[in-house]
Design a protein around this motif. Structure first.
Motif, PDB file in Angstrom:
ATOM      1  N   GLY A 206      42.326  44.426  30.029  1.00 28.93           N
ATOM      2  CA  GLY A 206      41.385  45.521  29.829  1.00 28.93           C
ATOM      3  C   GLY A 206      40.791  46.027  31.123  1.00 28.93           C
ATOM      4  N   ALA A 207      41.004  45.268  32.214  1.00 33.52           N
ATOM      5  CA  ALA A 207      40.590  45.782  33.525  1.00 33.52           C
ATOM      6  C   ALA A 207      41.495  46.937  33.936  1.00 33.52           C
ATOM      7  CB  ALA A 207      40.663  44.677  34.568  1.00 33.52           C
ATOM      8  N   VAL A 208      42.700  46.944  33.369  1.00 26.84           N
ATOM      9  CA  VAL A 208      43.726  47.960  33.600  1.00 26.84           C
ATOM     10  C   VAL A 208      44.098  47.954  35.089  1.00 26.84           C
ATOM     11  CG1 VAL A 208      44.497  50.263  32.896  1.00 26.84           C
ATOM     12  CG2 VAL A 208      42.619  49.174  31.681  1.00 26.84           C
ATOM     13  N   LEU A 210      42.537  49.262  37.947  1.00 26.51           N
ATOM     14  CA  LEU A 210      41.489  49.068  38.948  1.00 26.51           C
ATOM     15  C   LEU A 210      40.113  49.389  38.402  1.00 26.51           C
ATOM     16  CD1 LEU A 210      40.647  48.533  41.905  1.00 26.51           C
ATOM     17  CD2 LEU A 210      41.050  50.974  42.356  1.00 26.51           C
ATOM     18  N   ALA A 211      40.013  50.522  37.674  1.00 26.88           N
ATOM     19  CA  ALA A 211      38.693  51.067  37.332  1.00 26.88           C
ATOM     20  C   ALA A 211      38.416  51.088  35.835  1.00 26.88           C
ATOM     21  CB  ALA A 211      38.575  52.476  37.898  1.00 26.88           C
ATOM     22  N   GLY A 212      39.173  50.322  35.043  1.00 28.67           N
ATOM     23  CA  GLY A 212      38.970  50.375  33.609  1.00 28.67           C
ATOM     24  C   GLY A 212      39.724  51.546  32.991  1.00 28.67           C
ATOM     25  N   THR A 213      39.359  51.910  31.756  1.00 30.67           N
ATOM     26  CA  THR A 213      40.109  52.942  31.031  1.00 30.67           C
ATOM     27  C   THR A 213      39.185  53.719  30.097  1.00 30.67           C
ATOM     28  OG1 THR A 213      41.937  53.319  29.466  1.00 30.67           O
ATOM     29  CG2 THR A 213      40.707  51.286  29.207  1.00 30.67           C
ATOM     30  N   SER A 214      39.642  54.897  29.701  1.00 29.04           N
ATOM     31  CA  SER A 214      38.879  55.695  28.734  1.00 29.04           C
ATOM     32  C   SER A 214      39.162  55.255  27.303  1.00 29.04           C
ATOM     33  CB  SER A 214      39.250  57.175  28.897  1.00 29.04           C
ATOM     34  OG  SER A 214      40.632  57.376  28.657  1.00 29.04           O
ATOM     35  N   TRP A 215      40.181  54.421  27.093  1.00 29.73           N
ATOM     36  CA  TRP A 215      40.452  53.922  25.744  1.00 29.73           C
ATOM     37  C   TRP A 215      39.397  52.887  25.362  1.00 29.73           C
ATOM     38  CZ3 TRP A 215      43.912  56.492  23.003  1.00 29.73           C
ATOM     39  CH2 TRP A 215      44.947  57.167  23.671  1.00 29.73           C
ATOM     40  N   PRO A 216      38.902  52.920  24.114  1.00 29.28           N
ATOM     41  CA  PRO A 216      37.817  52.015  23.701  1.00 29.28           C
ATOM     42  C   PRO A 216      38.335  50.605  23.393  1.00 29.28           C
ATOM     43  CG  PRO A 216      38.438  53.393  21.851  1.00 29.28           C
ATOM     44  CD  PRO A 216      39.254  53.883  23.029  1.00 29.28           C
ATOM     45  N   LEU A 217      38.796  49.914  24.412  1.00 33.79           N
ATOM     46  CA  LEU A 217      39.342  48.572  24.215  1.00 33.79           C
ATOM     47  C   LEU A 217      38.242  47.591  23.827  1.00 33.79           C
ATOM     48  CD1 LEU A 217      41.600  48.310  27.417  1.00 33.79           C
ATOM     49  CD2 LEU A 217      42.249  49.155  25.137  1.00 33.79           C
ATOM     50  N   LEU A 232      36.511  38.581  32.228  1.00 33.41           N
ATOM     51  CA  LEU A 232      36.354  38.812  33.665  1.00 33.41           C
ATOM     52  C   LEU A 232      35.826  40.234  33.814  1.00 33.41           C
ATOM     53  CD1 LEU A 232      36.817  37.674  36.526  1.00 33.41           C
ATOM     54  CD2 LEU A 232      39.073  38.746  36.461  1.00 33.41           C
ATOM     55  N   GLU A 233      34.553  40.388  34.122  1.00 39.00           N
ATOM     56  CA  GLU A 233      33.891  41.675  33.932  1.00 39.00           C
ATOM     57  C   GLU A 233      34.339  42.767  34.896  1.00 39.00           C
ATOM     58  OE1 GLU A 233      29.699  41.653  33.719  1.00 39.00           O
ATOM     59  OE2 GLU A 233      29.659  40.862  31.678  1.00 39.00           O
ATOM     60  N   ASN A 234      34.203  42.544  36.178  1.00 41.15           N
ATOM     61  CA  ASN A 234      34.448  43.613  37.141  1.00 41.15           C
ATOM     62  C   ASN A 234      35.921  43.986  37.132  1.00 41.15           C
ATOM     63  OD1 ASN A 234      34.986  44.963  39.745  1.00 41.15           O
ATOM     64  ND2 ASN A 234      32.832  44.500  40.159  1.00 41.15           N
ATOM     65  N   SER A 235      36.225  45.219  36.793  1.00 43.43           N
ATOM     66  CA  SER A 235      37.618  45.628  36.621  1.00 43.43           C
ATOM     67  C   SER A 235      38.427  45.512  37.908  1.00 43.43           C
ATOM     68  CB  SER A 235      37.696  47.061  36.084  1.00 43.43           C
ATOM     69  OG  SER A 235      37.066  47.969  36.970  1.00 43.43           O
ATOM     70  N   LYS A 236      37.775  45.605  39.041  1.00 40.11           N
ATOM     71  CA  LYS A 236      38.484  45.460  40.313  1.00 40.11           C
ATOM     72  C   LYS A 236      39.006  44.035  40.483  1.00 40.11           C
ATOM     73  CE  LYS A 236      38.615  44.885  45.031  1.00 40.11           C
ATOM     74  NZ  LYS A 236      38.611  43.618  45.779  1.00 40.11           N
TER      75      LYS A 236
END
Length: 502
Positions: A206-208, A210-217, A232-236
Motif C-alpha cells: 500500500g506504500a506503492v 513512493l508517495a502512496g495512491t489515490s485508491w482507497p486501500l 509500515l506507515e511512511n510510504s517512502k
C-alpha cells in the motif's frame, strides 16, 4: 486466451524500451533475479491473494473480476515452486504471475489485480514475508542448540576443569558453568532477533511506489491477512531494506557465539589439552596421517563464522552510495545467505553438542599441580591476617615463584614455605598450618566455597541451569506464538478468499 492473443501480449519493457534485454543482461541479471524470486513463490501468491481480496472488499474492483483472479491464484497456491513455468523474457516474478493470469482469464480481468500497488511495495512485502519465515526457522535451531547445551550442562554441573585467561590457568572452573555462559549468550542473541523480527514484520503493501495512491486501500486489512504486526506507515520507507541490515547484524552475533564456543572446543580437543573430543560422526581423518581424528564439524562452523564478520559492514556499504536512492535500498540478497548459513551452523552445532565426549578425569587431572587456586589462598590470608589484598598478592606470587623453582606442587606446600614468602615480601610471618594452606589450594574446595551470584558454586550452577531451561522454554514459546499468529492470519486469508470465490 487464444494463440493469436498470446502472440499479441505486450511485454512490460516493450511499452517503453526500443530494444529487448541483451543476452548478457539476461544471463547476469534477469535469470539470477528470477530464480531468486522463485524461492519466494508461496509468498508471492500470498501477497497477490491478500491484495486482491482487499481491493474486492473495498470495491476497487468488481466481485466477478476478483473471483476470476482468486480462483486462478488458488490454483497457483497448490503448486510447488519448481512446477510453475516461467519465461525470463517476461520479466520479474510479479509479471510471470500476471502472464499466467492473462493466459487463464484474459488481460482485461487479470490486469486489474495490480490496481493500487507497485512492483516496489509488492516485492518488499514478499521479501518481508519470506525473511520473517526464515528468521523463525533460525530461531527454532537456536532453541534446539539451547536445549543441547542445557543437557550437557546438567551432566557436567559438577565437572571441575581449569579456567583460562590468556590461555593460562586462572582459577578452577566447572564445565557446566562454562556451557551455561553460552546458553546465556544465545538467549541474548535470540532477544536481538526478536527485536529485529518486530521491524521486519511491518506491512509495506500500500506504500506503492513512493508517495502512496489515490485508491482507497485498506492497509490494515492486508496487515491482518498477511500476519504483519503493524503497518509500515511512511510510504517512502516501504521500499527500503534497512530491516535486512539489522537482521544481518543480529545473525552475526549468533555466529560470533558459535565461533567462540567452537574455538574453545577445538583447542580443548587437541592432544595437548585432551579435555573434550568430537564424536566420530562429526569428525574427519587424514589421507596421510593414519592416527589423525580431525574435529571437522567444529572447523566447518569456525570457517562459516569467519565470513559472518563482514555481513553487517557489507550491508551498510551496499546502502552507502544510495542515499535515499533506489535499487540497493530495496533489496539485500545477502540476508538470505546469512539466514541459511546461521540456520545450518546452529543445526550442525546441536549435533556436535549432543554427542560431545567430555573427558572428566582429564579435566580434573589438569588441575592437579595447578596453581589456579592461588587467588583463593590470597583471599584466605586477607581474611585471617588483616593485611591488604595487594600485600597478600605479593606474598602468594612469591610463594608460587619459590615453589616452581623448587619443583614443589600446591598439595606439598607447607605453612613454613608460606612464611618464607611472606617474610621476603612483607616482612611478616603468618603462622598458617600446613592443612590450612593446602585446604585453601584445593581445587574442589575452591568451587565449593564460592558464594557470589553467578559463580561456579554448585547451588549457583543449579540455579543458572534452571534459569537457562526457563529462558529456553520462553524462547520456544515465543516462536510458537509467532507461528500461531501467522497460521491465524493464513486462515483469515483463506476465509476472505473463500467468501469471494464461493
Amino acid at each position: 486466451m487464444t494463440a493469436q492473443t498470446m502472440q499479441n501480449e505486450m511485454l512490460l519493457t516493450e511499452a517503453r524500451l526500443s530494444a529487448p534485454a541483451s543476452q548478457r543482461l539476461v544471463k547476469y541479471h534477469d535469470i539470477p533475479a528470477l530464480e531468486h524470486e522463485r524461492r519466494q513463490f508461496h509468498e508471492f501468491v500470498a501477497v497477490d491473494r491478500a491484495h486482491t481480496a482487499m481491493i474486492v472488499e473495498t470495491g476497487i474492483i468488481g466481485r466477478d473480476v476478483g473471483r476470476s483472479i482468486l480462483t486462478q491464484l488458488q490454483r497457483l497456491k497448490t503448486l510447488r515452486p519448481e512446477d510453475f513455468s516461467t519465461d525470463v523474457t517476461k520479466g520479474s516474478f510479479l509479471l510471470q504471475v500476471e502472464s499466467f493470469l492473462f493466459d487463464a482469464i484474459g488481460e482485461d480481468f487479470a490486469g486489474q489485480m495490480h490496481t493500487g500497488r507497485s512492483r516496489i511495495d509488492q516485492g518488499a512485502t514478499v521479501r518481508r514475508l519470506y525473511d520473517r519465515n526464515r528468521m523463525l526457522d533460525v530461531m527454532d535451531r537456536m532453541n534446539e542448540l539451547q536445549a543441547a547445551l542445557a543437557r550437557q550442562a546438567a551432566r557436567h554441573s559438577r565437572t571441575i576443569m581449569p579456567g583460562y585467561t590468556h590461555m593460562q590457568h586462572a582459577q578452577p572452573w566447572v564445565f557446566g558453568h562454562y556451557l551455561l555462559s553460552f546458553s546465556a549468550r544465545l538467549h541474548d542473541s535470540f532477544a536481538r532477533l526478536t527485536e529485529a523480527y518486530a521491524r521486519v514484520n511491518r506491512n509495506p503493501l500500500g506504500a506503492v511506489g513512493l508517495a502512496g495512491t489515490s485508491w482507497p486501500l485498506n492497509r490494515a486489512r492486508t496487515t491482518e491477512l498477511l500476519g504483519f504486526d503493524t503497518v509500515l506507515e511512511n510510504s517512502k520507507l516501504g521500499r527500503e531494506a534497512w530491516y535486512a541490515a539489522e537482521t544481518i547484524g543480529a545473525l552475526s552475533f549468533v555466529m560470533a557465539d558459535l565461533n567462540d564456543l567452537a574455538t574453545d572446543l577445538h583447542v580443548w580437543s587437541s592432544i595437548e589439552f585432551g579435555l573434550v573430543e568430537s564424536d566420530d560422526s562429526y569428525s574427519g581423518t587424514s589421507s596421510i596421517f593414519p592416527q589423525k581424528k580431525n574435529p571437522t564439524a567444529l572447523e566447518t562452523i569456525k570457517k562459516a563464522a569467519g565470513g559472518a564478520v563482514t555481513w553487517l559492514s557489507t550491508a551498510l556499504a551496499t546502502f552507502r552510495a544510495e542515499g535515499t536512492g533506489d535499487q540497493a535500498m530495496r533489496d539485500l540478497p545477502l540476508i538470505h545467505s546469512a539466514l541459511e548459513t546461521t540456520e545450518g551452523m546452529l543445526d550442525l552445532f546441536t549435533g556436535v553438542m549432543d554427542t560431545l565426549i567430555v573427558h572428566e578425569d582429564r579435566m580434573a587431572s589438569r588441575l592437579s599441580g595447578s596453581w589456579a587456586t592461588a587467588s583463593n589462598l590470597a583471599d584466605v590470608i586477607v581474611r585471617e591476617s588483616g593485611l591488604s589484598f595487594r600485600q597478600v598478592h605479593h606474598i602468594v606470587a612469591r610463594l608460587v615463584r619459590n615453589c616452581l623453582r623448587a619443583d614443589i606442587r600446591p598439595d606439598q606446600v607447607t605453612g613454613a614455605l608460606l612464611d618464607d614468602a611472606s617474610f621476603e615480601t612483607a616482612g611478616v610471618r603468618l603462622d598458617f598450618s600446613d592443612a590450612m594452606v593446602r585446604d585453601a589450594l584445593d581445587a574442589r574446595r575452591f568451587v565449593e566455597t564460592r558464594v557470589t551470584v553467578g559463580s561456579v558454586a554448585p547451588s549457583e550452577v543449579e540455579r543458572m541451569l534452571a534459569r537457562a531451561v526457563a529462558d529456553a522454554d520462553g524462547d520456544r514459546q515465543w516462536v510458537v506464538n509467532a507461528r500461531t499468529r501467522l497460521l491465524d492470519a493464513e486462515r483469515a486469508l483463506d476465509s476472505a478468499v473463500a467468501a469471494i470465490v464461493g
